[in-house]
Design a protein around this motif. Structure first.
Motif, PDB file in Angstrom:
ATOM      1  N   ALA A  47       0.822  -1.222   0.000  1.00  0.00           N
ATOM      2  CA  ALA A  47       0.000   0.000   0.000  1.00  0.00           C
ATOM      3  C   ALA A  47       0.849   1.263   0.000  1.00  0.00           C
ATOM      4  CB  ALA A  47      -0.897   0.000   1.234  1.00  0.00           C
ATOM      5  N   ALA A  48       0.360   2.271  -0.734  1.00  0.00           N
ATOM      6  CA  ALA A  48       1.035   3.570  -0.686  1.00  0.00           C
ATOM      7  C   ALA A  48       0.698   4.287   0.626  1.00  0.00           C
ATOM      8  CB  ALA A  48       0.614   4.425  -1.865  1.00  0.00           C
ATOM      9  N   GLY A  49      -0.324   3.805   1.310  1.00  0.00           N
ATOM     10  CA  GLY A  49      -0.635   4.310   2.644  1.00  0.00           C
ATOM     11  C   GLY A  49      -1.342   5.650   2.683  1.00  0.00           C
ATOM     12  N   LEU A  50      -1.914   6.026   1.543  1.00  0.00           N
ATOM     13  CA  LEU A  50      -2.559   7.335   1.439  1.00  0.00           C
ATOM     14  C   LEU A  50      -3.815   7.442   2.302  1.00  0.00           C
ATOM     15  CD1 LEU A  50      -2.352   9.861  -0.531  1.00  0.00           C
ATOM     16  CD2 LEU A  50      -4.098   8.708  -1.868  1.00  0.00           C
ATOM     17  N   PHE A  51      -4.032   8.623   2.900  1.00  0.00           N
ATOM     18  CA  PHE A  51      -5.344   8.895   3.513  1.00  0.00           C
ATOM     19  C   PHE A  51      -5.834  10.241   3.016  1.00  0.00           C
ATOM     20  CE2 PHE A  51      -3.328  11.645   6.661  1.00  0.00           C
ATOM     21  CZ  PHE A  51      -2.104  11.037   6.878  1.00  0.00           C
ATOM     22  N   ASN A  52      -7.122  10.264   2.705  1.00  0.00           N
ATOM     23  CA  ASN A  52      -7.713  11.418   2.038  1.00  0.00           C
ATOM     24  C   ASN A  52      -9.201  11.439   2.392  1.00  0.00           C
ATOM     25  OD1 ASN A  52      -8.824  13.196   0.208  1.00  0.00           O
ATOM     26  ND2 ASN A  52      -8.302  11.994  -1.613  1.00  0.00           N
ATOM     27  N   PRO A  53      -9.691  12.518   2.994  1.00  0.00           N
ATOM     28  CA  PRO A  53     -11.092  12.513   3.457  1.00  0.00           C
ATOM     29  C   PRO A  53     -12.132  12.752   2.368  1.00  0.00           C
ATOM     30  CG  PRO A  53     -10.030  14.584   4.025  1.00  0.00           C
ATOM     31  CD  PRO A  53      -8.987  13.740   3.367  1.00  0.00           C
ATOM     32  N   VAL A  54     -11.698  13.181   1.172  1.00  0.00           N
ATOM     33  CA  VAL A  54     -12.672  13.468   0.098  1.00  0.00           C
ATOM     34  C   VAL A  54     -12.262  12.633  -1.111  1.00  0.00           C
ATOM     35  CG1 VAL A  54     -13.721  15.290  -1.306  1.00  0.00           C
ATOM     36  CG2 VAL A  54     -12.943  15.817   0.999  1.00  0.00           C
ATOM     37  N   THR A  55     -13.043  11.594  -1.404  1.00  0.00           N
ATOM     38  CA  THR A  55     -12.582  10.613  -2.394  1.00  0.00           C
ATOM     39  C   THR A  55     -13.684  10.208  -3.381  1.00  0.00           C
ATOM     40  OG1 THR A  55     -13.199   8.829  -0.920  1.00  0.00           O
ATOM     41  CG2 THR A  55     -10.914   9.542  -0.815  1.00  0.00           C
ATOM     42  N   ASN A  58     -17.071  10.881  -7.581  1.00  0.00           N
ATOM     43  CA  ASN A  58     -17.913  12.057  -7.333  1.00  0.00           C
ATOM     44  C   ASN A  58     -17.335  12.989  -6.277  1.00  0.00           C
ATOM     45  OD1 ASN A  58     -19.724  11.101  -9.188  1.00  0.00           O
ATOM     46  ND2 ASN A  58     -20.813   9.895  -7.640  1.00  0.00           N
ATOM     47  N   LEU A  59     -16.182  12.656  -5.771  1.00  0.00           N
ATOM     48  CA  LEU A  59     -15.477  13.494  -4.809  1.00  0.00           C
ATOM     49  C   LEU A  59     -16.384  13.899  -3.641  1.00  0.00           C
ATOM     50  CD1 LEU A  59     -12.550  14.238  -5.041  1.00  0.00           C
ATOM     51  CD2 LEU A  59     -13.187  16.485  -5.844  1.00  0.00           C
ATOM     52  N   VAL A  60     -16.660  12.934  -2.786  1.00  0.00           N
ATOM     53  CA  VAL A  60     -17.499  13.224  -1.621  1.00  0.00           C
ATOM     54  C   VAL A  60     -16.737  12.862  -0.342  1.00  0.00           C
ATOM     55  CG1 VAL A  60     -19.767  12.957  -2.698  1.00  0.00           C
ATOM     56  CG2 VAL A  60     -18.572  10.947  -1.832  1.00  0.00           C
ATOM     57  N   LYS A  61     -17.239  13.384   0.765  1.00  0.00           N
ATOM     58  CA  LYS A  61     -16.578  13.084   2.034  1.00  0.00           C
ATOM     59  C   LYS A  61     -16.683  11.591   2.308  1.00  0.00           C
ATOM     60  CE  LYS A  61     -17.900  14.766   6.202  1.00  0.00           C
ATOM     61  NZ  LYS A  61     -18.048  15.848   7.188  1.00  0.00           N
ATOM     62  N   THR A  62     -15.559  11.003   2.676  1.00  0.00           N
ATOM     63  CA  THR A  62     -15.532   9.551   2.832  1.00  0.00           C
ATOM     64  C   THR A  62     -16.295   9.122   4.100  1.00  0.00           C
ATOM     65  OG1 THR A  62     -14.024   7.692   3.129  1.00  0.00           O
ATOM     66  CG2 THR A  62     -13.160   9.766   3.700  1.00  0.00           C
ATOM     67  N   TRP A  63     -16.793   7.898   4.065  1.00  0.00           N
ATOM     68  CA  TRP A  63     -17.614   7.320   5.139  1.00  0.00           C
ATOM     69  C   TRP A  63     -16.951   7.514   6.514  1.00  0.00           C
ATOM     70  CZ3 TRP A  63     -16.804   2.282   7.691  1.00  0.00           C
ATOM     71  CH2 TRP A  63     -17.913   1.873   8.442  1.00  0.00           C
ATOM     72  N   MET A  64     -17.667   8.096   7.435  1.00  0.00           N
ATOM     73  CA  MET A  64     -17.255   8.287   8.830  1.00  0.00           C
ATOM     74  C   MET A  64     -15.982   9.125   9.007  1.00  0.00           C
ATOM     75  SD  MET A  64     -18.125   4.732  10.810  1.00  0.00           S
ATOM     76  CE  MET A  64     -17.587   5.396  12.359  1.00  0.00           C
ATOM     77  N   ALA A  65     -15.687   9.987   8.020  1.00  0.00           N
ATOM     78  CA  ALA A  65     -14.434  10.769   8.087  1.00  0.00           C
ATOM     79  C   ALA A  65     -14.315  11.554   9.401  1.00  0.00           C
ATOM     80  CB  ALA A  65     -14.352  11.719   6.903  1.00  0.00           C
ATOM     81  N   ASP A  66     -15.432  12.106   9.884  1.00  0.00           N
ATOM     82  CA  ASP A  66     -15.337  12.947  11.094  1.00  0.00           C
ATOM     83  C   ASP A  66     -14.925  12.153  12.337  1.00  0.00           C
ATOM     84  OD1 ASP A  66     -16.121  15.037   9.506  1.00  0.00           O
ATOM     85  OD2 ASP A  66     -18.223  14.973  10.122  1.00  0.00           O
ATOM     86  N   GLN A  67     -15.234  10.848  12.346  1.00  0.00           N
ATOM     87  CA  GLN A  67     -14.791  10.019  13.478  1.00  0.00           C
ATOM     88  C   GLN A  67     -13.407   9.432  13.211  1.00  0.00           C
ATOM     89  OE1 GLN A  67     -18.065   9.154  12.112  1.00  0.00           O
ATOM     90  NE2 GLN A  67     -18.913  10.585  13.584  1.00  0.00           N
ATOM     91  N   ILE A 114     -20.170  20.759   6.089  1.00  0.00           N
ATOM     92  CA  ILE A 114     -19.665  19.368   6.176  1.00  0.00           C
ATOM     93  C   ILE A 114     -18.232  19.245   5.649  1.00  0.00           C
ATOM     94  CG2 ILE A 114     -21.990  18.330   6.045  1.00  0.00           C
ATOM     95  CD1 ILE A 114     -21.057  17.100   3.355  1.00  0.00           C
ATOM     96  N   TYR A 115     -17.797  20.240   4.848  1.00  0.00           N
ATOM     97  CA  TYR A 115     -16.412  20.183   4.338  1.00  0.00           C
ATOM     98  C   TYR A 115     -15.454  21.057   5.142  1.00  0.00           C
ATOM     99  CZ  TYR A 115     -18.130  17.389   0.534  1.00  0.00           C
ATOM    100  OH  TYR A 115     -18.687  16.364  -0.182  1.00  0.00           O
ATOM    101  N   GLN A 116     -16.004  21.681   6.205  1.00  0.00           N
ATOM    102  CA  GLN A 116     -15.166  22.557   7.010  1.00  0.00           C
ATOM    103  C   GLN A 116     -14.022  21.766   7.648  1.00  0.00           C
ATOM    104  OE1 GLN A 116     -17.328  24.749   9.931  1.00  0.00           O
ATOM    105  NE2 GLN A 116     -15.999  26.511   9.717  1.00  0.00           N
ATOM    106  N   GLY A 117     -12.838  22.312   7.557  1.00  0.00           N
ATOM    107  CA  GLY A 117     -11.679  21.614   8.114  1.00  0.00           C
ATOM    108  C   GLY A 117     -11.005  20.720   7.083  1.00  0.00           C
ATOM    109  N   TYR A 118     -11.704  20.390   5.996  1.00  0.00           N
ATOM    110  CA  TYR A 118     -11.119  19.514   4.973  1.00  0.00           C
ATOM    111  C   TYR A 118     -10.627  20.301   3.753  1.00  0.00           C
ATOM    112  CZ  TYR A 118     -13.296  15.826   7.722  1.00  0.00           C
ATOM    113  OH  TYR A 118     -13.656  14.993   8.750  1.00  0.00           O
ATOM    114  N   VAL A 119     -11.379  21.362   3.376  1.00  0.00           N
ATOM    115  CA  VAL A 119     -10.963  22.132   2.202  1.00  0.00           C
ATOM    116  C   VAL A 119     -10.008  23.245   2.645  1.00  0.00           C
ATOM    117  CG1 VAL A 119     -11.738  23.647   0.335  1.00  0.00           C
ATOM    118  CG2 VAL A 119     -13.089  21.632   0.953  1.00  0.00           C
TER     119      VAL A 119
END
Ligand SMILES: Cc1cc2nc3c(=O)[nH]c(=O)nc-3n(C[C@H](O)[C@H](O)[C@H](O)COP(=O)(O)OP(=O)(O)OC[C@H]3O[C@@H](n4cnc5c(N)ncnc54)[C@H](O)[C@@H]3O)c2cc1C
Length: 359
Positions: A47-55, A58-67, A114-119
């Motif tokens: 794995a490249a080990g990437l983490f990204n909250p918007v994927t 359709n570029l949407v916030k990923t499942w349970m990103a806030d937790q 909902i995108y606050q803190g991510y963008v």
């Protein structure tokens, strides 16, 4: 009666899943034995080990990103402190827009709480000399990568100094399962957690873990960045000397246990659409992600053997899922807390388990 060599948990597999479970249990002062057979092509090592909250497309916030995101940030930083190694790298991710429409859509979306803190920022003009971004792009926060091999090695060394470790393949035939404990090669344990990724065992073979093959390439160039670039593929700068990891392909049908020319061509073609610099491919890797039909992890207790558990199905997002859900699993065992339906093994029990599939 508890034997002399009694331990609390046996963990089978030390990929991202098993490592997270091991760290959770050691934090709770549990006595553990980890059994892992080293495998160069295990999903966690490739794995490249990437983490990204918007994927996603359709570029949407990923499942349970806030937790998940705040949880794993603390988890990997604590693991770095514990092992005195560096493997968790936070860096912004830049995604060029594909059209003016997409740019407009994100101008509106970025105001959504909902995108606050991510963008981090929206660019409406070409900004990055290394990226083909004629329509500008989106810069995201809370992204980065886990350097998985140093992480797994650091956790392995830590387990070896603080618990028991067997560097071998578990032999199912030597595992004795009782009502309240298991025995294996002279060890007796209260519970056993299988974290085997794509491999299976006779007790959980009815759980449908789907093999999702992926390949990545490593490239060398004269350009370096402090950002991850992503559209179609991700390009992760692994050093400041112009080396990048580029990935990944996704195939549920390719069962060739090797790298392929087709995957290499796909990755270089997408990379050429994304970046404006020349590069040379210097390496290529393959691995198989353990995934599920509903793209959710699978965790919980065996329907019949109450001392056996599974933690699997991390799919393409093991880095962000393993820390949080290992805690959820351990809490469910230690404190008898019920598991969320979405991840509970019960969802497969009704469909696939019957006394005839049991061992
Ligand atoms: C090409 C590629 C790119 C990826 N990129 C990313 C990414 O950027 N970000 C991300 O979050 N995720 C990514 N992933 C997904 C991620 O790798 C997985 O979610 C994760 O590694 C799964 O971890 P695991 O511990 O469940 O399984 P594994 O990594 O497969 O670990 C299982 C371990 O158990 C051991 N084992 C199995 N059977 C036995 C046995 N009988 N006895 C002893 N040991 C045994 C194996 O040898 C292995 O060490 C990628 C995967 C691939 C293939």
């Amino acid at each position: 009666m508890l034997g002399k060599k009694h331990i609390d948990y046996v963990i089978v597999g030390q990929g991202l899943a098993g490592s997270a479970v091991a760290l959770q249990l050691l934090k709770r002062q549990k006595k553990i034995l980890v059994i892992d057979r080293p495998c160069a092509n295990s999903s966690s090592r490739v794995a490249a080990g990437l983490f990204n909250p918007v994927t996603g497309r359709n570029l949407v916030k990923t499942w349970m990103a806030d937790q998940l995101f705040p949880y794993f940030q603390k988890f990997y930083q604590a693991a770095e402190a514990l092992t005195r190694q560096k493997f968790f790298h936070q860096m912004p991710l830049y995604r060029p827009f594909g059209s003016i429409e997409e740019q407009n859509e994100w101008m509106a979306k970025s105001a959504d709480p909902i995108y606050q803190g991510y963008v981090r920022e929206i660019y409406t003009h070409p900004t990055h000399k290394n990226v083909k971004d004629v329509f500008g792009g989106l810069m995201l926060n809370q992204c980065g990568y886990l350097d998985t091999i140093p992480y797994l090695e650091a956790v392995r060394t830590f387990i070896k100094s603080n618990a028991l470790f067997l560097e071998e393949s578990l032999d199912d035939d030597l595992l004795e399962i009782g009502e309240n404990s298991i025995r294996y090669k002279g060890h007796e344990a209260s519970n056993l957690i299988f974290c085997q990724g794509i491999e299976s065992n006779q007790w959980f073979k009815w759980v449908p873990i789907l093999p999702l093959k992926g390949e990545t390439i490593r490239i060398e160039s004269h350009r370096s960045e402090n950002i991850i670039i992503n559209r179609g593929v991700y390009a992760v700068p692994v050093n400041q000397k112009g080396t990048w990891r580029v990935g990944a392909t996704y195939s549920l049908t390719d069962n060739v246990k090797d790298i392929t020319d087709q995957a290499r061509a796909e990755l270089t073609s997408k990379m050429d659409e994304l970046v404006s610099f020349p590069y040379t491919v210097v390496d290529q890797e393959w691995g198989i992600r353990p995934t599920t039909h509903d793209r959710k992890p699978v965790l919980g207790q065996h329907p019949e053997h109450k001392v056996l558990y599974i933690f699997n199905g991390l799919g393409p997002k093991g880095v962000s899922l393993a820390p949080y859900f290992s805690e959820i699993l351990v809490q469910s065992i230690e404190n008898h807390q019920s598991l969320n339906k979405e991840v509970n093994i019960e969802r497969y029990k009704l469909l696939y388990w019957s006394p005839s599939t049991r061992i």
